[in-house]
Design an enzyme around this catalytic site. Sequence first.
Site, mmCIF file in Angstrom:
data_model
loop_
_atom_site.group_PDB
_atom_site.id
_atom_site.type_symbol
_atom_site.label_atom_id
_atom_site.label_comp_id
_atom_site.label_asym_id
_atom_site.label_seq_id
_atom_site.Cartn_x
_atom_site.Cartn_y
_atom_site.Cartn_z
ATOM 1 N N ARG A 229 -21.115 52.012 137.715
ATOM 2 C CA ARG A 229 -22.138 52.204 138.740
ATOM 3 C C ARG A 229 -21.832 53.407 139.616
ATOM 4 O O ARG A 229 -22.056 53.386 140.822
ATOM 5 C CB ARG A 229 -22.126 50.933 139.615
ATOM 6 C CG ARG A 229 -23.459 50.430 139.978
ATOM 7 C CD ARG A 229 -23.364 49.007 140.515
ATOM 8 N NE ARG A 229 -24.656 48.638 141.058
ATOM 9 C CZ ARG A 229 -25.039 47.405 141.281
ATOM 10 N NH1 ARG A 229 -24.236 46.419 140.990
ATOM 11 N NH2 ARG A 229 -26.216 47.155 141.792
ATOM 12 N N CYS A 230 -21.275 54.455 138.982
ATOM 13 C CA CYS A 230 -20.720 55.533 139.780
ATOM 14 C C CYS A 230 -21.632 56.712 139.900
ATOM 15 O O CYS A 230 -21.331 57.640 140.626
ATOM 16 C CB CYS A 230 -19.439 56.034 139.165
ATOM 17 S SG CYS A 230 -19.775 57.069 137.751
ATOM 18 N N GLU B 81 -27.134 52.375 142.373
ATOM 19 C CA GLU B 81 -25.712 52.687 142.521
ATOM 20 C C GLU B 81 -25.316 53.099 143.916
ATOM 21 O O GLU B 81 -24.114 53.224 144.209
ATOM 22 C CB GLU B 81 -25.329 53.801 141.543
ATOM 23 C CG GLU B 81 -25.397 53.314 140.122
ATOM 24 C CD GLU B 81 -25.401 54.447 139.135
ATOM 25 O OE1 GLU B 81 -24.720 54.325 138.109
ATOM 26 O OE2 GLU B 81 -26.078 55.447 139.398
ATOM 27 N N GLN C 264 -27.336 50.218 126.873
ATOM 28 C CA GLN C 264 -28.222 50.639 127.956
ATOM 29 C C GLN C 264 -29.131 51.774 127.493
ATOM 30 O O GLN C 264 -30.022 52.183 128.247
ATOM 31 C CB GLN C 264 -27.386 51.108 129.161
ATOM 32 C CG GLN C 264 -26.508 50.013 129.734
ATOM 33 C CD GLN C 264 -25.541 50.500 130.802
ATOM 34 O OE1 GLN C 264 -24.343 50.265 130.755
ATOM 35 N NE2 GLN C 264 -26.062 51.193 131.802
#
Lengths: 788, 160, 295
Positions: free
Chosen positions: A373-374, A743, A223
């Site tokens: 996705r926090c 997110e 990413q």
Amino acid sequence: MSQCKTSPEVGGMGHSVKRKEDPRFIRGQGKYVDDVVRPGMVYMDIVRSPYAHAKIKSINTEKALAHPGVAAVITGETLKEYNLHMMPTLMSDTQMVLPIDKVCYQAQEVAAVVATDRYSAADGVELVEVEYEPLPVVVDPHKATDPDAPIIRDDKEGQDSNHIFHWEAGDKSGTDEIFQNADVTIKKDIYLPRIHVASIETCGCVSEFDSVTGQLTVWMTTQAPHAIRTVLALVAGHVGLQEDKIRIIAPDIGGGFGGKVPVYPGYVIAIAASVVTGLPIKWIEDRRENLQADSFARDYHMTCEIAADKDGTLNGLRIKTLADHGYADAAANPSKWPAGMFSICTGSYNFKNAFVEVDGVYTNKPPGGIAYRCSFRVTEAVHAIERMVDMVADELGMDAAEIRMNNFIPKDAFPYKSPMGWEYDSGDYHAALKLAMDKIGYDKLLKEQAEKREKGELMGIGISSFTEVVGAGPSKDFDILGIKMFDSSEIRIHPTGKVMARFGTKSQGQGHETTYAQIIAEELGIPHTDISVEEGDTDTAPYGLGTYASRSTPTAGAAAAMACRKIKDKAQKIAAHLLEAAEEDLEWEVGKFSVKGVPDKSVTIQDIAFAAYTNHPQGLEAGLEATHYYDPPNMTYPFGSYIAVVDIDSGTGEVKVRRFLAVDDCGNIINPMIVEGQIHGGLTMGLAPSLFEEISYDDEGNITGGSFMEYLVPTAVETPNWETDKTVTPSPHHPLGAKGVGESATVGAPPAIVNAVVDALSHLGVRHMEIPLTPEKVWRAIHKQDAA
Amino acid sequence: MATQTITVNVNGEAKTAEVEDRLLLVHFIRDNHGLTGTHIGCDTTHCGACTVLLDETAVKSCTVFAVQANGRNVTTIEGMEGDALHPLQEGFMEEHGLQCGFCTPGMIMSSKHLLDKNLNPTEEEIRWGISGNLCRCTGYVNIVKAVQYASNKLQETSAD
Amino acid sequence: MIPGSFDYHAPTTVDEAIKLLGELGDDAKILAGGHSLIPMMKLRLAEPTHLVDINGISDLDYIKEENGYLCIGAMTRESALEVSELIAEKYPILKDTSEVIADPLVRNLASVGGNIAHGDPANDHPATMVALGAEVIAKGPGGMLTGGERTISIDDFFKGPLMTDLGQNEILTEIKIPTPNGKCGAAYKKLERKVGDYAIAGVAVALQFDGDSCTSAGIGLTNVGPTPIRASEAQDALEGTSVSDDDVNKAAELAAAAAQPVGDHRGSEEYKRAMVKTLAYRAIKTAKDRAEGGS
């Protein structure tokens, strides 16, 4: 949103244009890392430890090397010759690439087999013989700092315990005083268990080294390709790799969610092997390796305290957290934030004061902590505050919506400085919650619940009103390994008016090829179909910190807008030249400059682009392009209110989410269809840990949840039909008024679900439950059976 | 190393190859034939990213040996389009039924079989029908819509 | 992910398959649907050196009624049971069962015979077959009298976890279920954590009535013991009763008592036992409704 400035053909902000990415994916023509084939390519597979903590007595590679197809076996000793057996983590800790003395978690990499094909490599792995001497294991983080706990990182100089860091934020004495004088205080331990992103594509790379030119090319599931390039140059500079000769290519990525940010040992071994052997090496992990060894998320043990007046006014918040980091601090937080943005935990509420402290400890588990996705620990923070607010409501017999409405930061208080020092850019929490309540028919649901309760049926309604903090981030506060967290956009307009735009971010499904084109379309009036977007190749893309933590729109999206404005400034000069007018006499309307008061005297941006190469004014450079590195002045603060309605089968404890309404506010929206898709996906990744997913370890450090047999990813049957709506409160500092959103739903959903389940059982005396809310846990709560 | 010579008709093209007995069909498709639209997402037959049609039946190609496909027809995502995209492919684009695209070929192949058996499924039937395919990105809502789009289009076409 | 090496054999008749199994001995395994075996091979938990693929044998794939029995060929796919009109109309318990096995893709290949022959107490058909009083036909090397074929009562079939009465060179070819006669109903209830999982617990119930009186009951339990369990006392408690609510409660308690669950990640022993009770209650109720003409 009705006020799109551009036409559907131009497709600027607010249009739900169809995605440019899709044509290749729906035909099976996506190019993911495992689709990359290089001439002479060989395969690598990894031998992994069955033990959580063990000395390595010996590694016997004879049988493996004798197996047909096996070309080499790489061990820690092999890498040590090149000083590549250890590497830094993104938090400036160290971790093993391959061990020399001991292993520190089950499934840790121990050796790597290189073979002519995948099947021989797998056979080779079975034939490597490793002799281990098991060591005592640290699994419970609460015991990690006991005096008799074995020191896991005895390889680190000066490391005489399993304690990693202590971090604090807020005003301890001020908060303590509030608690001393409070009418109501509630204290609760809340644990968010370890979970794993489990994106459908696992991690892997193809590494190719040209020994003649010294060029290293690595196709990698990453990413953050530029950060990887720089880290490699720093770590492996001593073996001859230099940054101008390292090319990282992140092709199509099958989901990231934070799990593809870290530098995994597999990548480094493959790269080292490709340099040493001169052969292109492909390494693709299988699902069990992915679940058992890659970066996890959560594992936060929080002791939460809240102080309120008896009328429900929330005054103080105190949270003490024990963070289980596994055997290395490899969380991908910005460097000054070992607990990420956890101090956002005062949430949407106007607390007078707050204090948090976080202690990170080592255990014999895989390293990580930031993924799924926090949003850099915001999920943990939001879970804590939304649960605690509900507990106060329960204690005081107040309605969950009412206590929130009474304590929300009011709309006119923005920009709002929280007791933790966060400056929230904009928000209208009352409007979002009201919309959610109206749309779901809150009062009607309360009536239904009362009626059902009379009949002994269990139904719950849960609210979560979260504030997120995304868009890392301003250079004064944020860096990763020292690299500031700006992001970038490089936009070039060709003579025929078509656009090539490159970015420092890297989509893994978020639709950047579409949304970035839409930003440019909005700014310059060029149809989005005339704009090509590229990301992920470090040879061509401008430097950026990648895509995670919902940062792309806030940083790279802003950079695109700013680059467009530079282009527009130059375009105005060219237009003035073409129209033989003064610059200040021109006005801009989507896609063209015209002379004020003489609308027929105009030139389109396409005319200008052509002229930039064929008829540019003297004294001005030819061409029409700009690059912008955007250093955000602040984070952005998307928010929302979610309402969950659950029905519980009292015979089995099964929880069914009957309805779930998400009202999100991410400021101005680029593509409503894509935003809604992000919300759907995020909600599902909020549902999953709430009811299904968990990774746990027994006392010996053996994992449960190490394959899809036990790690329960929801299917379409478990997932409800998500309902969404929105409010729009633009960010005052973002050039497009936009905020991140990817997110939000993962952050906001779990407490809504837990609050709903607790609500369903509150008349039975239940005040709190820990996720995942398995049928057995719920059944026990209903029937008041103590946990087995 | 035990091998067999097999002939498999892949997307209408018969191909003969010598393969190891243990070669999984998904590797045969991807590595032997270079058709990389079929993906691998797990090792316990759960995720469905590897779904293809074996003689019109949707199967998880990671749990079938290539030798079992000897003399049979395999249709992969690459074989879905004829002169035009299949309505399912259109539907996934129209309804934003994909994000990262990795589960998408498997979803489309499963959905193809679902619609072959039942041209007009309810939402519930669609969700059950794709319950062998995992998606992490979309939350399934738009995938259901994509299948409904295709169902409507196919019904229109068959009515014509 | 990658299985170990093996030699592949694809016989076209049952006799050929039996002969091969005899020749190859213990190192050979039958490949039917493959969705229990191949995943184990990919994890290298099973490493047969020979696979005998019986998918190419014709005439093992049928659903038909004959001589008072429903006869299901062993290679009938689970998906075929799901869509069969005969099954839906007369044997809905089999549809209940097949549609909760794994997921729809697995069911396209998984065989009914394999689900039974694998001997896994976590599989769903075994308990249903116990409740229905099924028999299985196994074919082995030829004997003069039997032609190598024998009929095994379901109660004699399961010996232990992954162990059945099948010999190394025997193949399960058919499952026989007595065709319902008169007023009767059957149902299968499974509790699973999500689609595709094995049962936390499952209960199959088949009831035969004469008027309002239950003349016989079959109750089988899934995944709460080393084999599928016949809840005999629960069965006895229903026989001769009108299956009133009290009767159902009592039988459900007894079914729970018959379970031998082991605590694992699907649930503790206590919870599993409690679920047997809940599911037994629900399965008995549904079976009774079906007997009375409901669904």
